[in-house]
Design a protein around this motif. Structure first.
Motif: not given
Length: 132
Positions: A22-27, A33-37, A72-79
């Motif tokens: 389940n490593r986060l792809p670089k892209e 970062q946008a979700l957190v910030n 799911s937005d989880h799959m794009t790192g947006r959730a």
């Protein structure tokens, strides 16, 4: 990313149990970062206490394993599914996001505040508030 780490976003007991990478792809890092910030760090600052990420990024295999939505937005790192440690604290987080007027795409009370789902899409937020 002041209060959260990428490691928190990829941590998954299900992935560990099932040997899912389940490593986060670089892209996809800019999405996390946008979700957190924009949402999670400002929420944590206002809340004044730690907030735990129960589920952040999910690769397609992990999303399928946890029976997540195919879109799911989880799959794009947006959730992220977050918790303050109890339904009462989760309810506070849910309403704080709205009261602080933090930007979000979806804000979901999951299972009577068992956790809170929040997503963020740069420039394309729908501001949907739901209960599942």
């Amino acid at each position: 990313m002041k209060y959260f780490t990428v490691a928190e976003f990829v941590k998954s007991d299900t992935a560990d149990r099932r040997a899912i990478d389940n490593r986060l792809p670089k892209e996809l890092l800019p999405n996390v970062q946008a979700l957190v910030n924009n949402v999670l760090d400002p929420l944590r600052e206002a809340y004044g206490k730690p907030i735990r990420v129960n589920s952040g990024f999910r690769c397609p295999a992990l999303n399928k394993a946890v029976k997540g939505s195919a879109t799911s937005d989880h799959m794009t790192g947006r959730a992220a599914d977050i918790t303050g440690g109890s339904p009462a604290e989760n309810k506070k987080l849910f309403y704080m996001i709205q009261e602080l007027e933090l930007p979000f795409d979806q804000l979901i009370d999951e299972k009577h505040f068992s956790w809170v789902h929040v997503s963020y899409r740069e420039g394309a937020n729908r501001n949907q508030v739901l209960a599942l």
